[in-house]
Design a protein around this motif. Structure first.
Motif, PDB file in Angstrom:
ATOM      1  N   ILE A   1       0.846  -1.205   0.000  1.00 21.30           N
ATOM      2  CA  ILE A   1       0.000   0.000   0.000  1.00 21.30           C
ATOM      3  C   ILE A   1       0.881   1.255   0.000  1.00 21.30           C
ATOM      4  O   ILE A   1       0.685   2.174  -0.794  1.00 21.30           O
ATOM      5  CB  ILE A   1      -0.945   0.010   1.234  1.00 21.30           C
ATOM      6  CG1 ILE A   1      -1.959  -1.136   1.119  1.00 21.30           C
ATOM      7  CG2 ILE A   1      -1.688   1.333   1.342  1.00 21.30           C
ATOM      8  CD1 ILE A   1      -2.772  -1.339   2.374  1.00 21.30           C
ATOM      9  N   LEU A   2       1.874   1.227   0.878  1.00 18.04           N
ATOM     10  CA  LEU A   2       2.760   2.397   0.987  1.00 18.04           C
ATOM     11  C   LEU A   2       3.477   2.697  -0.325  1.00 18.04           C
ATOM     12  O   LEU A   2       3.512   3.836  -0.776  1.00 18.04           O
ATOM     13  CB  LEU A   2       3.782   2.177   2.106  1.00 18.04           C
ATOM     14  CG  LEU A   2       3.251   2.412   3.523  1.00 18.04           C
ATOM     15  CD1 LEU A   2       4.287   2.005   4.547  1.00 18.04           C
ATOM     16  CD2 LEU A   2       2.889   3.884   3.705  1.00 18.04           C
ATOM     17  N   GLU A   3       4.025   1.655  -0.952  1.00 17.05           N
ATOM     18  CA  GLU A   3       4.761   1.841  -2.212  1.00 17.05           C
ATOM     19  C   GLU A   3       3.856   2.431  -3.291  1.00 17.05           C
ATOM     20  O   GLU A   3       4.259   3.327  -4.027  1.00 17.05           O
ATOM     21  CB  GLU A   3       5.339   0.507  -2.678  1.00 17.05           C
ATOM     22  CG  GLU A   3       6.653   0.171  -1.994  1.00 17.05           C
ATOM     23  CD  GLU A   3       7.250  -1.134  -2.468  1.00 17.05           C
ATOM     24  OE1 GLU A   3       6.669  -1.760  -3.374  1.00 17.05           O
ATOM     25  OE2 GLU A   3       8.291  -1.528  -1.914  1.00 17.05           O
ATOM     26  N   SER A   4       2.646   1.917  -3.334  1.00 13.96           N
ATOM     27  CA  SER A   4       1.710   2.414  -4.347  1.00 13.96           C
ATOM     28  C   SER A   4       1.318   3.850  -4.081  1.00 13.96           C
ATOM     29  O   SER A   4       1.210   4.654  -5.005  1.00 13.96           O
ATOM     30  CB  SER A   4       0.475   1.533  -4.387  1.00 13.96           C
ATOM     31  OG  SER A   4       0.852   0.252  -4.717  1.00 13.96           O
ATOM     32  N   LEU A   5       1.096   4.153  -2.816  1.00 10.21           N
ATOM     33  CA  LEU A   5       0.732   5.537  -2.469  1.00 10.21           C
ATOM     34  C   LEU A   5       1.880   6.499  -2.765  1.00 10.21           C
ATOM     35  O   LEU A   5       1.668   7.612  -3.220  1.00 10.21           O
ATOM     36  CB  LEU A   5       0.323   5.625  -0.988  1.00 10.21           C
ATOM     37  CG  LEU A   5      -1.033   5.010  -0.644  1.00 10.21           C
ATOM     38  CD1 LEU A   5      -1.283   5.046   0.853  1.00 10.21           C
ATOM     39  CD2 LEU A   5      -2.162   5.703  -1.378  1.00 10.21           C
ATOM     40  N   MET A   6       3.104   6.030  -2.515  1.00  8.82           N
ATOM     41  CA  MET A   6       4.284   6.858  -2.796  1.00  8.82           C
ATOM     42  C   MET A   6       4.372   7.182  -4.290  1.00  8.82           C
ATOM     43  O   MET A   6       4.759   8.282  -4.678  1.00  8.82           O
ATOM     44  CB  MET A   6       5.561   6.148  -2.341  1.00  8.82           C
ATOM     45  CG  MET A   6       5.742   6.136  -0.840  1.00  8.82           C
ATOM     46  SD  MET A   6       5.821   7.797  -0.200  1.00  8.82           S
ATOM     47  CE  MET A   6       6.027   7.518   1.509  1.00  8.82           C
ATOM     48  N   GLU A   7       4.029   6.208  -5.095  1.00  8.38           N
ATOM     49  CA  GLU A   7       4.096   6.424  -6.540  1.00  8.38           C
ATOM     50  C   GLU A   7       3.030   7.407  -7.019  1.00  8.38           C
ATOM     51  O   GLU A   7       3.171   8.022  -8.071  1.00  8.38           O
ATOM     52  CB  GLU A   7       3.971   5.091  -7.279  1.00  8.38           C
ATOM     53  CG  GLU A   7       5.307   4.384  -7.346  1.00  8.38           C
ATOM     54  CD  GLU A   7       5.278   3.157  -8.205  1.00  8.38           C
ATOM     55  OE1 GLU A   7       4.381   3.035  -9.049  1.00  8.38           O
ATOM     56  OE2 GLU A   7       6.167   2.314  -8.011  1.00  8.38           O
ATOM     57  N   LEU A   8       1.956   7.480  -6.234  1.00  2.84           N
ATOM     58  CA  LEU A   8       0.874   8.405  -6.608  1.00  2.84           C
ATOM     59  C   LEU A   8       1.286   9.858  -6.397  1.00  2.84           C
ATOM     60  O   LEU A   8       0.849  10.748  -7.116  1.00  2.84           O
ATOM     61  CB  LEU A   8      -0.376   8.104  -5.773  1.00  2.84           C
ATOM     62  CG  LEU A   8      -1.256   6.944  -6.214  1.00  2.84           C
ATOM     63  CD1 LEU A   8      -2.404   6.769  -5.228  1.00  2.84           C
ATOM     64  CD2 LEU A   8      -1.817   7.172  -7.599  1.00  2.84           C
ATOM     65  N   ILE A   9       2.136  10.035  -5.360  1.00  6.96           N
ATOM     66  CA  ILE A   9       2.550  11.415  -5.042  1.00  6.96           C
ATOM     67  C   ILE A   9       3.583  11.882  -6.073  1.00  6.96           C
ATOM     68  O   ILE A   9       4.590  11.197  -6.294  1.00  6.96           O
ATOM     69  CB  ILE A   9       3.166  11.492  -3.610  1.00  6.96           C
ATOM     70  CG1 ILE A   9       2.116  11.010  -2.598  1.00  6.96           C
ATOM     71  CG2 ILE A   9       3.632  12.894  -3.269  1.00  6.96           C
ATOM     72  CD1 ILE A   9       2.698  10.671  -1.249  1.00  6.96           C
ATOM     73  N   PRO A  10       3.363  13.043  -6.705  1.00  7.85           N
ATOM     74  CA  PRO A  10       4.341  13.518  -7.708  1.00  7.85           C
ATOM     75  C   PRO A  10       5.659  13.920  -7.057  1.00  7.85           C
ATOM     76  O   PRO A  10       5.677  14.517  -5.972  1.00  7.85           O
ATOM     77  CB  PRO A  10       3.638  14.734  -8.332  1.00  7.85           C
ATOM     78  CG  PRO A  10       2.567  15.118  -7.395  1.00  7.85           C
ATOM     79  CD  PRO A  10       2.199  13.937  -6.593  1.00  7.85           C
ATOM     80  N   LYS A  11       6.770  13.586  -7.734  1.00  9.28           N
ATOM     81  CA  LYS A  11       8.100  13.888  -7.168  1.00  9.28           C
ATOM     82  C   LYS A  11       8.474  15.348  -7.393  1.00  9.28           C
ATOM     83  O   LYS A  11       8.173  15.912  -8.402  1.00  9.28           O
ATOM     84  CB  LYS A  11       9.136  12.968  -7.815  1.00  9.28           C
ATOM     85  CG  LYS A  11       9.017  11.549  -7.274  1.00  9.28           C
ATOM     86  CD  LYS A  11       9.799  10.574  -8.102  1.00  9.28           C
ATOM     87  CE  LYS A  11       9.458   9.148  -7.678  1.00  9.28           C
ATOM     88  NZ  LYS A  11      10.017   8.174  -8.580  1.00  9.28           N
TER      89      LYS A  11
END
Lengths: 195, 129
Positions: free
Chosen positions: B119-129
């Protein structure tokens, strides 16, 4: 629209599934822990289709832990394949057996002394002919003639019958040996009402 | 009627336990364990039916089999841990019961980790860098 409908349908199923999981939770001090994990499960189950919809082909990552599932899936597929093979082998063995039975009966019926034949072929797991059991019925005309010949000729007729049967037996055995390469020990021939 | 059988068995076991607790406490614990195992074995078939249905539903809902498998493992660990802890408590061994619960909690946490990280990894990918 159909994609959204699919997601909504899946979420509905997930909610029902997790409600069902809730009633399975054990009472006691471990309950909060299990509830937390079930919560994560709901989150990931809802997040997965949503992510796939928003970012095409992107699913929630399971990282290295996903290998276990793939392994289980492979095993399931292999087991199903093996079952299918087994089923095909059984069916082909039955068909081969029936064909061989038909062939042997047809060849035996070509002999003038034979009136009717019942054949049973035993097929091995590898699909090879293992054993043959044949029940032969001789021509009735001869038997009636012998009966008419009288009591005194009885013993002589009995011996002649035996000799005739031996001749038929040898002929059928040699045909089967030539056709299927089966050893004599595996060819069992019986005469109906006789030896 | 399966429940009648289980209730009957439970009542008989309770009666024996009441007698044994006074005369031979060790035998009472053994009987308690045996009863737990019997109940668990009786319910095994039904449990597998439930799991089959759940797996079928999750397949239809296109849920990753890994997640459901993990949840089922956690449920199993929780049930076993609770059973063992209850038996230890019955025997008057509160400390051992606590240890069993502690071990169960850790195992549940370890099993839940992959889901949490996913879940965390997927959510991190959702946030723009």
């Amino acid at each position: 629209m159909s994609v959204l409908a699919g997601i909504v349908k899946n979420i509905l199923v997930i909610i029902i599934l997790t409600s069902f999981l809730e009633i399975l939770l054990p009472e006691g001090r471990l309950k909060p822990f299990v509830r937390f994990t079930v919560g994560l499960f709901i989150l990931i189950s809802v997040l997965n289709p949503a992510l796939t919809f928003i970012f095409k082909n992107q699913e929630v990552k399971v990282s290295m832990w996903d290998y276990t599932e793939k392994y289980i899936d492979n095993r399931e597929i292999l087991a199903k394949g093996n079952n299918l093979n087994e089923e095909i082998r059984k069916q082909s063995s039955t068909v081969v057996g029936e064909k061989i039975q038909g062939q042997i009966s047809a060849v035996a019926l070509m002999l003038p002394e034979v009136e009717d034949v019942t054949t049973r072929a035993y097929i091995s797991d590898e699909g090879r002919l293992e054993k043959v059991h044949i029940i032969v019925r001789s021509r009735k005309g001869e038997a009636e003639e012998k009966a008419r010949a009288g009591v005194f000729a009885g013993q002589h007729n009995g011996r002649k019958d035996k000799a005739d049967e031996e001749v038929v037996k040898k002929k059928i055995t040699s045909i089967i040996q030539n056709l299927y390469g089966l050893a004599e020990d595996y060819i069992q021939i019986e005469f109906e009402g006789g030896s | 009627m399966e429940i009648a059988r289980i209730v009957g068995l439970a009542l008989i076991t309770t009666l024996f336990l009441l007698i044994l607790r006074q005369e031979k406490p060790v035998m009472a614990v053994v009987l308690s364990i045996v009863f737990s195992v019997v109940i668990f074995t009786l319910m095994m078939e039904k449990m597998s039916a439930i799991i089959d249905v759940m797996q079928e539903i999750s397949r239809k809902a296109e849920i990753n089999n890994f997640f459901l498998g993990t949840i089922l493992k956690i449920l199993g660990v929780a049930y076993l841990g609770e059973f063992a802890a209850a038996i230890c408590q019955d025997a008057g061994e509160q400390a051992v019961a606590k240890k069993v619960e502690f071990a169960s909690k850790i195992i549940i946490a370890v099993l839940a980790l992959p889901i949490m990280i996913a879940i965390l990894e997927s959510l991190m990918e959702l946030i723009p860098k």
